[in-house]
Design a protein around this motif. Structure first.
Motif, PDB file in Angstrom:
ATOM      1  N   ILE A   1       0.917  -1.337  -0.064  1.00 17.81           N
ATOM      2  CA  ILE A   1       0.126  -0.172  -0.087  1.00 17.81           C
ATOM      3  C   ILE A   1       0.660   1.170   0.037  1.00 17.81           C
ATOM      4  CG2 ILE A   1      -1.600   1.265   1.240  1.00 17.81           C
ATOM      5  CD1 ILE A   1      -2.491  -1.287   2.575  1.00 17.81           C
ATOM      6  N   GLU A   2       0.715   2.093  -1.078  1.00 15.61           N
ATOM      7  CA  GLU A   2       1.071   3.340  -0.931  1.00 15.61           C
ATOM      8  C   GLU A   2       0.112   4.379  -0.322  1.00 15.61           C
ATOM      9  OE1 GLU A   2       2.704   6.676  -0.808  1.00 15.61           O
ATOM     10  OE2 GLU A   2       1.646   6.952  -2.544  1.00 15.61           O
ATOM     11  N   PRO A   3       0.379   4.792   0.953  1.00 15.65           N
ATOM     12  CA  PRO A   3      -0.811   5.281   1.620  1.00 15.65           C
ATOM     13  C   PRO A   3      -1.479   6.608   1.070  1.00 15.65           C
ATOM     14  CG  PRO A   3       1.040   5.014   3.031  1.00 15.65           C
ATOM     15  CD  PRO A   3       1.757   4.550   1.664  1.00 15.65           C
ATOM     16  N   HIS A   4      -0.512   7.358   0.470  1.00 17.57           N
ATOM     17  CA  HIS A   4      -1.042   8.519  -0.065  1.00 17.57           C
ATOM     18  C   HIS A   4      -2.023   8.490  -1.622  1.00 17.57           C
ATOM     19  CE1 HIS A   4       0.335  11.455   2.839  1.00 17.57           C
ATOM     20  NE2 HIS A   4       1.605  10.535   2.730  1.00 17.57           N
TER      21      HIS A   4
ATOM     22  N   ILE B   1       3.957  -1.143   3.577  1.00 16.51           N
ATOM     23  CA  ILE B   1       3.587   0.103   3.055  1.00 16.51           C
ATOM     24  C   ILE B   1       4.836   0.439   2.212  1.00 16.51           C
ATOM     25  CG2 ILE B   1       3.899   2.501   3.865  1.00 16.51           C
ATOM     26  CD1 ILE B   1       1.469   0.966   4.902  1.00 16.51           C
TER      27      ILE B   1
ATOM     28  N   ALA C   1       1.375  -1.890   7.517  1.00 14.99           N
ATOM     29  CA  ALA C   1       0.329  -0.976   8.116  1.00 14.99           C
ATOM     30  C   ALA C   1       0.047  -0.791   9.608  1.00 14.99           C
ATOM     31  CB  ALA C   1      -1.026  -1.398   7.611  1.00 14.99           C
TER      32      ALA C   1
ATOM     33  N   LEU D   1       1.988   1.995  10.899  1.00 14.15           N
ATOM     34  CA  LEU D   1       1.381   3.289  10.440  1.00 14.15           C
ATOM     35  C   LEU D   1       0.495   3.550  11.612  1.00 14.15           C
ATOM     36  CD1 LEU D   1       1.638   4.802   7.807  1.00 14.15           C
ATOM     37  CD2 LEU D   1      -0.242   3.950   7.083  1.00 14.15           C
TER      38      LEU D   1
ATOM     39  N   LEU E   1       4.468   9.660   6.604  1.00 14.61           N
ATOM     40  CA  LEU E   1       3.798   8.634   7.063  1.00 14.61           C
ATOM     41  C   LEU E   1       2.437   9.079   8.240  1.00 14.61           C
ATOM     42  CD1 LEU E   1       6.567   6.049   7.492  1.00 14.61           C
ATOM     43  CD2 LEU E   1       4.571   5.910   5.901  1.00 14.61           C
TER      44      LEU E   1
ATOM     45  N   ALA F   1      -0.438  10.518   6.524  1.00 14.36           N
ATOM     46  CA  ALA F   1      -1.316   9.461   6.024  1.00 14.36           C
ATOM     47  C   ALA F   1      -1.954   8.826   7.255  1.00 14.36           C
ATOM     48  CB  ALA F   1      -0.413   8.528   5.107  1.00 14.36           C
ATOM     49  N   ALA F   2      -1.192   8.363   8.350  1.00 11.51           N
ATOM     50  CA  ALA F   2      -1.699   7.604   9.293  1.00 11.51           C
ATOM     51  C   ALA F   2      -2.994   8.294  10.100  1.00 11.51           C
ATOM     52  CB  ALA F   2      -0.714   7.600  10.343  1.00 11.51           C
TER      53      ALA F   2
ATOM     54  N   LEU G   1      -5.770   7.196   7.647  1.00 11.02           N
ATOM     55  CA  LEU G   1      -6.124   5.644   7.459  1.00 11.02           C
ATOM     56  C   LEU G   1      -6.083   4.850   8.687  1.00 11.02           C
ATOM     57  CD1 LEU G   1      -3.426   5.256   4.283  1.00 11.02           C
ATOM     58  CD2 LEU G   1      -6.006   5.361   4.207  1.00 11.02           C
TER      59      LEU G   1
END
Ligand code: IMP
Length: 434
Positions: A73-76, A103, A143, A146, A202, A205-206, A209
């Protein structure tokens, strides 16, 4: 029990449409491998959705969608994708992300591009391969890291461990860029800068997400106990599988049915039915063997009428004839229960159809897929097309042109699996069920 949808060519077979069409019958839709290298465009009532990471069940309101542990997963990229549904809040309770999923960091994308410059595979340059490399090398971030960053903060015990892991990873990244790098002050400063940049990215994004991140394996086991219907959604295709595909021109995950168990946490015996998805012709993006490729006028017609341009990269897809040997091989690998035949309408424009039924290989004819497919030349069987009549938009099998029915029957004979669903257009409604 769970059902599975898997691509049996080189990806882009139209899995997204099939999952969308079938999602109404399921309570859960699960992605189990790949990352935002995948791309589906789903058209519902003329509205287009571009999906890369979020399972295609998201378009069906009652479906719960799971991004499994086997996905990277690319968070953005995920956050960006959430925006087309009105932002993250809109999907709370309907989307869950495995805390064991790995990630993708920005350095993975940079490494992917630099590896491409040295040894071109034709990747999507999204960092997929380098992220899976880190996973196998046991230096990846997951994840759950994250979530810990959000819940506990960077100064907590968990935060410090994440910082330590990230610093080590960044250090070896910088060393890989320049093998002469010494542990100099300049390198130290660069690592500190990159560390701060990555941590900040991160953390931001965290914040968005974290509420989605959970133990999705446990969630799926619970769903099973409650008798919920689960659909596993594969990305890419069997010919891009890391073990069974056209290595090294493959993606970095197990794309075949066997990967669904490892990538979701469901046991192999819980997967009951495997629907293989194939187009009525073949395409591939990126480099690598593709025996039936047509770089002339026929390939051009398929690309033009089939709109064969990548959803993720916009690249022109290489187009060619249906390869029955590759399809049969993939059906065996996946144990396909049935097939969905996609984009039959694209062949409305061809006078003659060609099916690859053998390869000329090292001076002889073979009827299997060799490990070095690059040495195989196609041997074709020809059939009369239905140019002038049309499959486009047909919803009833009996209403198809006779030549199209003959083509379908021949494909079933050659591939050895029944065709249960036929797609005659991009819209949900342009579908024949048999
Ligand atoms: P990667 O997955 O970006 O590492 O790329 C490896 C190979 O898989 C390249 O040939 C890509 O073009 C191909 N590939 C990755 N994702 C897809 C997809 O969703 N459809 C078709 N090909 C894909």
């Amino acid at each position: 029990m769970a059902d599975l949808i898997v691509g049996i060519q080189w990806g882009d077979e139209g899995k997204g449409k099939v999952v969308d069409v079938l999602a109404q019958r399921y309570d859960y839709v699960v992605r189990y491998q790949g990352g935002h290298n995948a791309g589906h465009t789903i058209v519902v009532d003329g509205h287009k959705y571009a999906l890369h990471l979020i399972p295609s069940g998201v378009i069906t309101p009652h479906c719960i969608n799971i991004i499994g542990n086997g996905v990277v997963i690319e968070p953005h990229a995920l956050i960006h994708e959430l925006e087309q549904f009105g932002g993250a809040e809109a999907l709370l309770g309907r989307l869950f992300v495995s805390d064991r999923a790995h990630i993708i960091l920005s350095l993975h994308g940079e490494l992917d591009s630099s590896l491409e410059r040295q040894n071109a595979i034709g990747t999507t340059k999204k960092g997929i391969g380098p992220c899976y490399t880190d996973k196998i090398a046991r230096v990846g971030l997951r994840a759950c890291d994250l979530r810990n960053l959000y819940e506990c903060g960077r100064d907590s015990e968990q935060g410090k461990i994440i910082i330590q892991k990230l610093s080590k990873r960044l250090q070896s990244f910088i060393e890989s860029l320049d093998s002469n790098v010494e542990h100099s002050t300049a390198t130290g400063n660069e690592i500190a800068r990159l560390l701060e940049e990555n941590l900040a990215s991160l953390e931001s994004a965290a914040k968005i997400l974290a509420p989605f991140i959970t133990d999705t394996t446990a969630l799926l086991w619970e769903a099973q106990e409650q008798g919920k219907k689960i659909l596993l959604e594969g990305a890419q295709g069997s010919m891009l599988d890391i073990d069974h595909g056209t290595y090294p021109f493959v993606t970095s995950s197990t794309t075949i049915a066997a990967g669904a168990s490892a990538g979701s946490g469901l046991a192999p015996r819980d997967i009951d039915y495997v629907l293989g998805i194939m187009k009525a012709y073949c395409t591939r993006v990126g480099h690598g063997p593709f025996p039936t490729e047509d770089s002339g006028a026929r390939g051009e017609i398929l690309r033009d009428k089939g709109a064969e341009f990548g959803t993720t990269t916009g690249r022109e897809r290489r187009c060619g004839e249906f390869d029955a040997l590759a399809a049969r091989y993939a059906c065996k690998l996946n144990g396909c229960s049935a097939i969905a035949l996609m984009k039959l309408d694209v062949l409305d424009h061809l006078e003659e159809l060609r099916i690859c039924v053998g390869y000329e290989y090292k001076g002889r004819r073979i009827e299997y897929v060799p490990s070095d497919l690059e040495y195989a030349k196609p041997i074709y069987e020809r059939m009369i097309g239905w140019a002038g009549k049309q499959c486009k938009g047909v919803k009833d099998y009996d209403a198809l042109p006779e030549e199209a029915k003959a083509y379908i029957t021949r494909l079933e004979e050659l591939v050895g699996v029944k065709i249960a669903l036929i797609s005659t257009g991009a819209d949900r409604s342009e579908t024949i069920y048999r």
